[in-house]
Design an enzyme around this catalytic site. Structure first.
Site, PDB file in Angstrom:
ATOM      1  N   HIS A 188      -0.319  19.555  34.394  1.00 63.62           N
ATOM      2  CA  HIS A 188       0.241  20.828  33.945  1.00 63.62           C
ATOM      3  C   HIS A 188       1.041  21.507  35.043  1.00 63.62           C
ATOM      4  CE1 HIS A 188      -2.338  20.556  30.378  1.00 63.62           C
ATOM      5  NE2 HIS A 188      -1.292  21.153  29.863  1.00 63.62           N
ATOM      6  N   GLU A 429      24.592   1.005  16.254  1.00 59.89           N
ATOM      7  CA  GLU A 429      25.007   0.456  17.548  1.00 59.89           C
ATOM      8  C   GLU A 429      25.299  -1.031  17.465  1.00 59.89           C
ATOM      9  OE1 GLU A 429      21.994   1.182  20.542  1.00 59.89           O
ATOM     10  OE2 GLU A 429      20.365   0.753  19.162  1.00 59.89           O
ATOM     11  N   ASP A 453      25.936   0.352  23.208  1.00 60.30           N
ATOM     12  CA  ASP A 453      25.743  -0.974  22.620  1.00 60.30           C
ATOM     13  C   ASP A 453      26.818  -1.305  21.594  1.00 60.30           C
ATOM     14  OD1 ASP A 453      23.578  -2.219  23.911  1.00 60.30           O
ATOM     15  OD2 ASP A 453      22.215  -0.771  22.994  1.00 60.30           O
ATOM     16  N   CYS A 500      24.999   9.471  20.316  1.00 61.28           N
ATOM     17  CA  CYS A 500      24.110   9.671  21.466  1.00 61.28           C
ATOM     18  C   CYS A 500      24.424   8.721  22.611  1.00 61.28           C
ATOM     19  CB  CYS A 500      22.651   9.557  21.049  1.00 61.28           C
ATOM     20  SG  CYS A 500      22.204   7.933  20.437  1.00 61.28           S
TER      21      CYS A 500
HETATM   22  C1  PEP Z   1      23.557   3.246  23.119  1.00 64.44           C
HETATM   23  O1  PEP Z   1      23.450   2.037  22.999  1.00 64.44           O
HETATM   24  O2  PEP Z   1      24.640   3.849  23.096  1.00 64.44           O
HETATM   25  C2  PEP Z   1      22.357   4.072  23.299  1.00 64.44           C
HETATM   26  C3  PEP Z   1      22.404   5.381  23.218  1.00 64.44           C
HETATM   27  O3  PEP Z   1      21.202   3.454  23.591  1.00 64.44           O
HETATM   28  P1  PEP Z   1      20.854   2.808  25.022  1.00 64.44           P
HETATM   29  O4  PEP Z   1      21.950   3.204  25.987  1.00 64.44           O
HETATM   30  O5  PEP Z   1      19.535   3.337  25.415  1.00 64.44           O
HETATM   31  O6  PEP Z   1      20.863   1.366  24.702  1.00 64.44           O
HETATM   32 MG    MG Z   2      21.513   1.114  22.637  1.00 59.88          MG
END
Ligand code: PEP
Ligand code: MG
Length: 539
Positions: A188, A429, A453, A500
């Site tokens: 904590h 991806e 990816d 992302c």
């Molecule tokens: C991606 O592939 O863009 C992704 C967000 O996942 P990671 O980079 O963890 O493979």
């Molecule tokens: Mg990925």
């Protein structure tokens, strides 16, 4: 100069004088007594005083670090009233006919050792809490006050370990950083340091006997290093980093609380990517609207066995609580390829990036997958959690995941464990997922594009191979077409889509993504405000 490496509990850089916090050491004498009743009465009084102090600490913590984090002091109050703990104290007094101080200290040591020897990291970290309450009780039996933690000038606090109550009692304006010899990133104290936005290192092999308050030090919470008596060069580098951080903070001040809206009124959500609970403070200080990608595989890496359901539950629950109702998207285990865990014995592969990884492992070993889904669902009642599956290539995979999810939910219901019906999404991806995104959109609540990816698989370029950097073009038309295709298909089905992968933070593409109708961009915390600025500058 001496440089030592610990574990970073919270990033940031500090340069200043150290204050060595020595524990108030009492030699707790074992004394024979005549009246156990008298000792038990003294304990009752000390307990009352301790409960009052803990209530005051709770009230202070609510203001400093929020209600969810302040609950630790409620937990301490409960521990103080714990039947097993109190029975053990009474037992020692009655059977050994000894004084209250000795009995409390002994029971405290026994309980804390019991916690420390547990396998579960979360339970292990509770050893400090037990010690904290037994030491408080002993202090009150001796009629001593708490350690004086009000420093006159800002200092780097160096200690063997810090209890949550010590951490919260400190005036955070006077603390440049925390460095402890013991303590886990799950403690904590570490959580409070994060919430207070103070660089912190734990598990740092310092020799406290050799350190003196007033010595100079540099703490680098990015690398996990602490330099004692730093050279001019190290100090200058630290000052540069501190200046950079300050500039970020200034940018933050002007944009904090502002909306992510273009000049023409189009809004986009800007979330942040994290790898562990320790990143959440950074998400909050950078004012991200949520967590768009919690790379849960980091809970599985750098250890010798699988994380338990409890351990995962704690990590997800803490994240959800700290985000206080803002969205937290947890991506299920994406291990394999560049992210390895030896104990999973995944074996050598000719083409690991095209191999046994991510959802393929989870669908082949559902016993591992189910533990994670249980932990995520159980944590869902503590906030606004969604789940997302990586490396999807087919409708069949999604249907299989749904089956497993339904089984897990049925088990939890049968066991009377509460959970929410959380949003479920998939990562886009692979080119396959983008191509069939019309069908996939019907089955899920949202998409999140993993451009790292997606670029690797679309261009057939290993993202790990530096030699191929000149060829790795994430702006390739094929990649952008796939993203657009997925966005159109998501929207046709009434679903939302985010990005992302790293491309989401590429400011030269912000306009393109807004025009495509991307609903959310999830970027590293340090990029949130930069992307916000790019969005707000758009016509
Ligand atoms: C991606 O592939 O863009 C992704 C967000 O996942 P990671 O980079 O963890 O493979
Ligand atoms: Mg990925």
């Amino acid at each position: 100069m001496e440089c030592l490496k610990g574990k970073s509990a919270y990033a940031g850089v500090a340069l200043g004088k150290i204050a060595v916090l020595s524990k108030q050491d009492y030699v707790i004498k074992r004394k024979k007594i005549d009246s156990p009743e008298h000792e038990l009465e003294r304990i009752e009084k000390a307990k009352e005083k301790s409960l009052e102090q803990l209530q005051a600490l709770y009230d202070r913590a609510v203001v400093e670090v929020g209600e969810a984090n302040a609950t630790i002091f409620e937990v301490h109050q409960m521990m103080l009233e714990d039947d097993d703990f109190n029975e053990e104290i009474e037992n020692i007094i009655r059977t050994e006919m000894v004084n209250a101080e000795y009995a409390v200290a002994k029971a405290g040591d026994d309980f804390s050792q019991m916690f420390a020897s547990m396998d579960d990291e979360y339970m292990k970290a509770r050893a400090t809490d037990v010690k904290d309450i037994s030491e408080r009780l002993v202090r009150n039996l001796y009629g001593k006050e708490d350690n004086d933690l009000n420093y006159s000038e800002p200092v780097i606090v160096v200690a063997d370990d810090l209890s949550p109550s010590e951490t919260v009692q400190m005036d955070k304006n006077k603390i440049l950083a925390f460095v402890t010899v013991h303590g886990s990133t799950n403690s904590h104290t570490a959580i409070l340091a994060r919430m207070m936005n103070i660089p912190a290192l734990v598990s740092t092999p310092l020799n406290l006997d050799e350190l003196k308050s007033g010595m100079e030090a540099v703490v680098d919470g990015f690398t996990g290093e602490v330099y004692i008596n730093p050279t001019e060069e190290v100090k200058n580098q630290a000052l540069e980093k501190i200046q950079k951080e300050k500039e970020k903070q200034e940018l933050l001040l002007t944009l904090k609380g502002k909306e992510n809206v273009t000049k023409s009124g189009k809004e986009i959500k800007i979330y942040a990517n994290i790898g562990s609970v320790s990143d959440v403070g950074y998400v909050l200080t950078n004012d991200a609207g949520g967590i768009g990608l919690f790379r849960s595989e980091f809970l599985y890496i750098g250890r010798n066995d699988l994380p338990s359901e409890e351990e995962q539950f704690t990590a997800y629950k803490q994240t959800a609580q700290m985000m206080a109702g803002k969205k937290v998207i947890i991506r299920t285990l994406d291990i394999g390829a560049d992210k390895q865990a030896d104990y999973l014995e995944l074996g050598e592969e000719e083409n690991p990036a095209l191999g046994y990884r991510a959802i393929r492992i989870c669908l082949s070993q559902p016993e591992i997958f189910k533990v994670q889904l249980r932990a995520i669902l159980r944590a869902s009642v503590y906030g606004n959690i969604s789940v997302m599956y990586p490396m999807i290539i087919s409708v069949e995979e999604v249907l299989k995941i749904k089956e497993i999810m339904a089984e897990v939910k049925a088990e939890l219901t049968e066991q009377g464990m509460p959970f929410k019906d959380i949003e479920e999404g998939i990562m886009i991806e692979t080119p396959a997922a983008a191509m069939i995104s019309d069908e996939l959109a019907e089955l899920v609540d949202f998409f999140s594009v993993g451009t790292n990816d997606l670029t690797q698989y679309t261009l057939a370029i290993d993202r790990q191979n530096q030699k191929l950097d000149p060829f790795y073009n994430a702006h390739h038309k094929a990649v952008l077409k796939f993203i657009k295709m997925a966005a159109d298909n998501a929207h046709k089905a009434g679903k939302w889509i985010g990005i992302c992968g790293e491309l989401g933070a590429d400011l030269t593409l912000t306009k393109t993504f807004v025009e495509m109708g991307i609903d959310e961009l999830s970027v590293s915390p340090s990029m949130v405000l930069k992307v916000r600025k790019a969005v707000r500058d758009l016509d």
